[in-house]
Scaffold this active site. Structure first.
Site, short mmCIF file in Angstrom:
data_model
loop_
_atom_site.label_atom_id
_atom_site.label_comp_id
_atom_site.label_asym_id
_atom_site.label_seq_id
_atom_site.Cartn_x
_atom_site.Cartn_y
_atom_site.Cartn_z
N HIS A 235 52.85 71.01 57.50
CA HIS A 235 51.61 70.98 56.73
C HIS A 235 50.91 72.32 56.65
O HIS A 235 49.74 72.40 56.26
CB HIS A 235 50.65 69.91 57.27
CG HIS A 235 51.29 68.59 57.45
ND1 HIS A 235 51.88 67.91 56.41
CD2 HIS A 235 51.48 67.82 58.54
CE1 HIS A 235 52.39 66.78 56.86
NE2 HIS A 235 52.18 66.71 58.15
N ARG A 292 35.42 77.33 50.69
CA ARG A 292 35.50 78.73 51.12
C ARG A 292 36.59 79.42 50.31
O ARG A 292 37.26 78.77 49.52
CB ARG A 292 35.88 78.78 52.60
CG ARG A 292 37.16 77.97 52.79
CD ARG A 292 37.77 78.12 54.14
NE ARG A 292 38.75 77.10 54.40
CZ ARG A 292 40.03 77.13 54.03
NH1 ARG A 292 40.47 78.15 53.33
NH2 ARG A 292 40.86 76.15 54.32
P1 ADP Z 1 44.48 70.07 56.36
O1 ADP Z 1 43.06 70.14 55.87
O2 ADP Z 1 44.61 69.78 57.82
O3 ADP Z 1 45.32 71.21 55.87
P2 ADP Z 1 45.23 68.31 54.19
O4 ADP Z 1 44.48 67.05 53.97
O5 ADP Z 1 44.92 69.46 53.29
O6 ADP Z 1 45.07 68.73 55.71
O7 ADP Z 1 46.79 68.01 54.13
C1 ADP Z 1 47.73 69.01 54.43
C2 ADP Z 1 49.10 68.61 53.94
O8 ADP Z 1 49.49 67.35 54.51
C3 ADP Z 1 49.20 68.38 52.43
O9 ADP Z 1 49.38 69.57 51.73
C4 ADP Z 1 50.40 67.44 52.35
O10 ADP Z 1 51.60 68.16 52.48
C5 ADP Z 1 50.24 66.57 53.58
N1 ADP Z 1 49.51 65.33 53.26
C6 ADP Z 1 48.21 65.06 53.47
N2 ADP Z 1 47.88 63.82 53.05
C7 ADP Z 1 49.00 63.26 52.56
C8 ADP Z 1 49.32 61.98 51.98
N3 ADP Z 1 48.41 61.02 51.82
N4 ADP Z 1 50.61 61.78 51.58
C9 ADP Z 1 51.55 62.73 51.74
N5 ADP Z 1 51.32 63.95 52.29
C10 ADP Z 1 50.06 64.22 52.69
#
Ligand code: ADP
Length: 457
Positions: A235, A292
């Site tokens: 991620h 940000r």
């Molecule tokens: P963070 O803020 O910790 O970076 P995010 O919510 O932006 O977390 O999610 C990071 C990554 O996790 C996304 O880019 C995706 O790859 C994966 N991800 C998050 N939510 C989902 C979901 N509902 N289904 C599939 N992958 C997800």
């Protein structure tokens, strides 16, 4: 007009802000921990103030020390960069009460978007599609089971205060749901001091596509197109590009409009990013907003010609956005590769230490944002990213060859870096064909192709 600002950050982003300020005739104050006493931002800023020992909790996260430094140096504003205090609503509030402008949105907007459960609720109300999931915090195992049953496995458990991929667990059945629920809560408590979690449907192999927003303090909001950030390991983004290989004018219009509405729904101002997941059928879902500047902002700068950090400063000075949506033009293609001090042959273990040799690539269409110099010692206390290589060209194919050329030129000795792995990915057929999703890196690593190729080499 700001005369002087303080940068509450370190590394490449501190340098990025200093560079923008110098070009605008604004003086800068760098704050630094003792681990960063010999750093480029410290040397290039007009003034610098030591704010404590290396651990972030004793330096870059110490609000009172940063505010004291700001008051002693008599600055007009503070730029928080990304990470550290950038999305801390309390910090923005303290800045406001001390009459120091926080270069970002207000504490109200940070709060509204910082709690991901509340943010999704606001988006639902604004008629923006959101990833299906729990509509509130999930208090216990029993409710977790009920929600997962309704959504259908797999599901993802996420920290309401999350960031940086922490506090997330994927569950394919009830047993892993219970394990994941408790693990995510523990991790969230440790990382964010807040154990609140929620549950979403886990989309199988989506793409992560985000939209850059600029909003002034006079109600004007526009977007600067998308970035495809699907190349991620655990991620965490590794390679970002714009435009996305799957984008069409119609999808860009619909996602761009949704991103602008999302920003308007919370009265947003300054730079921000709306993150979406896009499924195989090109349905898109709001995931979160980052309030940000992002690590990957340069790819957008390269294809729009707009300096996002300068725009942040101008917006904070009360200026109106100088463009309208229809004036934003996208030219060519840009790719960013993050260079991390880590060993891709040893499970990407961080590799701090002395950089004995550093020779970045150059030439047409190559930009390197980095705070590293020969002899620089990478401290073990912070993020392992040491450089960003941003390449632009007329077409995606040309941008890929230029990226490979530049990665080959990039000389960093003394520490291991992620460059060999990035070269492998950028050279892979699926990447070249634009056929990838957020599961791509994991598949590459599980297949053993990278390891085999490096053994052969
Ligand atoms: P963070 O803020 O910790 O970076 P995010 O919510 O932006 O977390 O999610 C990071 C990554 O996790 C996304 O880019 C995706 O790859 C994966 N991800 C998050 N939510 C989902 C979901 N509902 N289904 C599939 N992958 C997800």
């Amino acid at each position: 007009m700001f005369n002087k600002i303080l940068i509450a950050n370190r590394g490449e982003i501190a340098l990025r802000v200093i560079r923008a300020c110098k070009e605008l005739g604004i003086k800068t104050v760098a704050v630094y921990s003792t681990a960063d006493a010999d750093s480029m931002p410290r040397h290039l800023a007009d003034e610098s103030v030591c704010i404590g020992p290396p651990p972030p909790s004793n330096s870059y996260l110490m609000i009172e020390r940063i505010i004291s430094a700001a008051e002693i140096c008599d600055v007009d504003a503070i730029h928080p960069g990304y990470g550290f205090l950038a999305e801390n609503a309390h910090f923005a509030e303290v800045c406001r009460s001390c009459n120091i402008k926080f270069i970002g949105p207000g504490p109200e907007q940070i709060n509204a978007m910082g709690d991901k459960v509340k943010a999704k609720e606001t988006m639902r109300k604004a008629k923006i599609p959101v990833t299906p999931g729990s509509e509130a915090d999930v208090p216990d195992e029993a409710s977790a089971k009920k929600i997962a049953k309704k959504l259908g496995f797999p599901v993802i458990i996420k920290a309401a205060a999350g960031g940086g991929g922490r506090g997330m667990r994927i569950a394919h059945n009830e047993a892993s749901l219970v394990r994941g629920f408790n693990a995510a809560k523990l991790e969230a408590e440790k990382a964010f001091g807040n154990a609140t979690v929620y549950i979403e449907k886990y989309l199988e192999n989506p793409r992560h596509i985000e939209f850059q927003i600029l909003a002034d303090e006079h109600g004007n909001v526009l977007h600067l197109g998308e970035r495809d950030c699907s190349i991620q390991r655990r991620h965490q983004k590794l390679i970002e590009e714009s435009p996305s290989p799957i984008m069409t004018p119609d999808l860009r219009k619909r996602m761009g409009d949704a991103a602008v509405s999302a920003a308007r729904a919370v009265n947003y101002s300054n730079a921000g990013t709306i993150e979406f997941l896009v499924d195989k059928n090109r349905n898109f879902y709001f995931m979160e907003m980052n309030t940000r500047v992002q690590v990957e902002h340069p790819v957008t700068e390269q294809i729009t010609g707009i300096d996002i950090v300068k725009q942040q400063l101008k917006i904070a000075m009360g200026e109106k956005l100088p463009y309208r949506q229809k004036e934003i033009q996208f030219r060519g293609h840009a790719i960013e590769c993050r260079v991390n001090a880590e060993n891709p042959h040893y499970n990407f273990a961080p590799c701090p230490g002395k950089v004995t040799q550093y020779c970045p690539p150059g030439g047409f269409g190559v930009r390197v944002d980095s705070h590293v110099f020969p002899g620089y010692v990478i401290p073990p206390n912070y993020d392992s990213m040491i450089a960003k290589l941003i390449v632009s060209a007329d077409t995606r194919t040309q941008a890929i060859s230029r990226t490979l050329r530049a990665l080959e030129e990039f000389q960093i000795e003394g520490v291991h870096t992620s460059i060999p792995f990035t070269q492998f990915v950028v050279n892979s057929r699926d990447f070249i064909e634009g056929k990838y999703d957020t599961g791509y890196i994991e598949n590459v690593l599980n297949s053993g192709q990278f390891h085999n190729s490096s053994v052969k080499a």
